[in-house]
Design an enzyme around this catalytic site. Structure first.
Site, PDB file in Angstrom:
ATOM      1  N   ASP A  22     -21.576  18.539 -15.492  1.00  0.00           N
ATOM      2  CA  ASP A  22     -22.468  19.869 -16.313  1.00  0.00           C
ATOM      3  C   ASP A  22     -22.215  19.293 -17.738  1.00  0.00           C
ATOM      4  O   ASP A  22     -22.837  20.247 -18.544  1.00  0.00           O
ATOM      5  CB  ASP A  22     -22.046  20.954 -15.754  1.00  0.00           C
ATOM      6  CG  ASP A  22     -22.506  21.166 -14.464  1.00  0.00           C
ATOM      7  OD1 ASP A  22     -23.409  20.575 -14.040  1.00  0.00           O
ATOM      8  OD2 ASP A  22     -21.861  22.335 -13.807  1.00  0.00           O
TER       9      ASP A  22
ATOM     10  N   LYS B 288     -30.935  18.035 -12.518  1.00  0.00           N
ATOM     11  CA  LYS B 288     -30.241  19.210 -12.649  1.00  0.00           C
ATOM     12  C   LYS B 288     -31.330  20.193 -13.278  1.00  0.00           C
ATOM     13  O   LYS B 288     -32.576  20.101 -13.063  1.00  0.00           O
ATOM     14  CB  LYS B 288     -29.160  19.123 -13.973  1.00  0.00           C
ATOM     15  CG  LYS B 288     -28.010  18.341 -13.359  1.00  0.00           C
ATOM     16  CD  LYS B 288     -27.321  18.808 -12.395  1.00  0.00           C
ATOM     17  CE  LYS B 288     -26.146  18.357 -11.797  1.00  0.00           C
ATOM     18  NZ  LYS B 288     -25.629  18.749 -10.605  1.00  0.00           N
TER      19      LYS B 288
HETATM   20  C1  S3P Z   1     -22.103  23.273  -8.705  1.00  0.00           C
HETATM   21  C2  S3P Z   1     -22.097  22.019  -8.485  1.00  0.00           C
HETATM   22  C3  S3P Z   1     -22.498  20.924  -9.228  1.00  0.00           C
HETATM   23  C4  S3P Z   1     -22.936  21.499 -10.602  1.00  0.00           C
HETATM   24  C5  S3P Z   1     -23.340  22.790 -10.453  1.00  0.00           C
HETATM   25  C6  S3P Z   1     -22.490  24.022  -9.908  1.00  0.00           C
HETATM   26  C7  S3P Z   1     -21.156  24.048  -7.617  1.00  0.00           C
HETATM   27  O1  S3P Z   1     -23.735  20.542  -8.671  1.00  0.00           O
HETATM   28  O2  S3P Z   1     -23.865  20.778 -11.206  1.00  0.00           O
HETATM   29  O3  S3P Z   1     -23.435  23.452 -11.910  1.00  0.00           O
HETATM   30  O4  S3P Z   1     -20.922  25.359  -7.951  1.00  0.00           O
HETATM   31  O5  S3P Z   1     -21.296  23.763  -6.374  1.00  0.00           O
HETATM   32  P1  S3P Z   1     -24.053  19.504  -7.689  1.00  0.00           P
HETATM   33  O6  S3P Z   1     -23.201  19.827  -6.465  1.00  0.00           O
HETATM   34  O7  S3P Z   1     -25.504  19.175  -7.434  1.00  0.00           O
HETATM   35  O8  S3P Z   1     -23.446  18.272  -8.174  1.00  0.00           O
END
Ligand code: S3P
Length: 463
Positions: free
Chosen positions: A337, A364
């Site tokens: 992120d 994203k």
């Molecule tokens: C998150 C996982 C991440 C991240 C998101 C929050 C989470 O996404 O980008 O802001 O809380 O599990 P991804 O699992 O798609 O990488």
């Protein structure tokens, strides 16, 4: 729980220095999981430090719609505490209306995992950003249990979920390091008898595993060494389903992904010195801080400790001269992120920074690879996105005209460019800062309290 959606054009102008102490809001990932686990446990879970951003409130609202009780109170210290009375594993009931996940991918994907284990049909939607994002990464593994998903083309929301009447243990080898995918499968697996296993190419954030342990779930993890069946470094997590969960106390640390915007601001604005208490420093989340330290940043962790199974420290950050580096793809899961704000730091460093392995940035809240390369170019920074990489030339924004960056409902794009505005010769505006409320309510006020100049303006006054 209220959700606002009024667009907010906002301008950031050059700051003198940022000094003082700031309390960063609670960790978004941990907050979602605290509410979900509280809703699955029997008895009362008490949460302090919960993020009250819109994404987390969506999860709270959905937990209520599924039958849990969630209440906000004011603690003896005047700070809000959240109280959740859960239904026990298998205890959710059919929601009466469509579940609106707003902007929150984490809510949508984790809750898809839960819903797959209940024998009723629910309907899920989200805002324009979330309705563009792929859900097949969770519907594919969850369908193994017999749960049925009907989505729009491309596995997109709105989606209908009819869960299985017989939740079962699952095994899934995920092609991507994604905590959302891993957690969706683990939350489904929690409902069936036996062992559920997920493997991923590298460990993504392990907040679900830590929160499960905090609630007494039997969780085992292992990282394959050289020669592991699916390749070295592959991470495996196994949980034992149908545990008896009872309510717990949880203190949510400040979100390192939100602290990131303060940290980079302090590094870039000359003369700055910030103290950020109680920030989460989970090793699977602090790739940005490691990277910035390699670039020459003065970031010190003080008073390291543990809260509800999560490592925490107070951060002290001083303005620093940064130099460009190559950030390898292997770093991506621990800072997925943080690339928008790293790209801003890179734009102000000496020399070139190359960031590799960024394919996930394209799915994203917006396509962040395109948003950062185009936005930086508009600010007079040389930035090139090629394949899954981004190369940014340092030296600071050279643009001599004020610019307005389109945010496309992406909170981190909005905050990244407002930070760049603090060091640009001409103000930098974003067309809509309202999405910041999803993860960092009070962002502009906190920044302004430290010395920034971030102001809401009328649309007609945007550059
Ligand atoms: C998150 C996982 C991440 C991240 C998101 C929050 C989470 O996404 O980008 O802001 O809380 O599990 P991804 O699992 O798609 O990488």
């Amino acid at each position: 729980m209220s959700h606002s959606a009024i667009s907010q054009p906002t301008v950031s102008s050059k700051a003198k220095s940022l000094t003082g102490q700031a309390f960063v809001p609670g960790d978004k990932s941990i907050s979602h999981r605290a509410l979900i686990m509280g809703a699955l446990a029997v008895g009362e879970t008490t949460i302090t430090g919960l993020l009250t951003g819109e994404d987390v409130l969506r999860t709270a609202t959905v937990m209520q719609a599924l039958g849990a009780k969630v209440e906000q109170r004011t603690g003896a210290d005047g700070k809000p505490t959240f109280h959740v009375w859960g239904r026990g594993i298998g205890g959710f009931s059919e929601p009466a209306d469509v579940l609106d996940m707003g902007n929150s991918g984490t809510s949508a994907r984790l809750i898809a995992g839960l819903l797959s284990a209940y024998p009723f049909t629910s309907f899920m939607t989200g805002d324009a950003s979330l309705r563009r994002r792929p859900m097949d990464r969770v519907t594919k593994p969850l369908s193994q249990t017999g749960a049925k998903f009907v989505t729009r083309a491309g596995g997109r929301l709105p989606m209908a979920v009819t869960g299985t009447p017989m939740p079962m243990a699952l095994h899934y080898d995920s092609p991507i390091a994604s905590a959302q995918v891993k957690s969706a499968v683990l939350l489904a697996g929690l409902h069936g008898p036996g062992l559920t296993t997920v493997t991923e190419p590298a460990a993504s954030r392990d907040h679900t595993e830590r929160m499960f342990r905090h609630f007494g779930v039997d969780v085992r993890t292992e990282t394959a060494s050289e020669g592991g069946k699916n390749g070295p470094g592959r991470y495996k997590v196994t949980v034992l389903g149908q545990p008896e969960l009872s309510g717990r106390a949880i203190n949510v640390p400040a979100d390192p992904s939100s602290a990131a915007f303060l940290v980079v601001s302090a590094l870039l604005v000359p003369g700055s010195k910030l103290f950020l208490p109680n920030v989460g420093i989970n090793p699977l989340r602090i790739g940005l801080f490691d990277t910035l330290q390699e670039m020459g940043a003065d970031i010190v962790y003080k008073n390291k400790r543990e809260e509800a199974g999560e490592p925490v420290a107070d951060l002290e950050v001083r303005a620093s001269r940064l130099k460009g580096i190559c950030v390898p793809a292997a770093r991506a899961p621990s800072m997925i992120d943080e690339y928008p704000i790293l790209a801003v730091a890179a734009a102000c460093a000496d020399g070139e920074t190359r960031m590799e392995g960024l394919a996930e940035l394209k799915v994203k809240e917006s396509d962040r690879l395109a948003a950062m390369s185009q936005g930086l170019q508009a600010c007079g920074v040389s930035a090139v996105a090629e394949g899954d990489s981004l190369t940014v030339c340092g030296g600071g924004p050279k643009g001599n005209a004020p610019v307005t960056i389109p945010v496309n409902l992406d909170h981190r794009i909005a905050m990244a460019f407002l930070v760049l505005g603090m060091v640009a010769e001409r103000p930098i505006a974003v067309d809509d800062a309202s999405a910041i409320n999803t993860s960092f309510p009070g962002f502009a006020d906190i920044m302004n309290g430290l010395g920034a100049t971030i102001e809401a303006v009328n649309r007609k006054d945007l550059p």
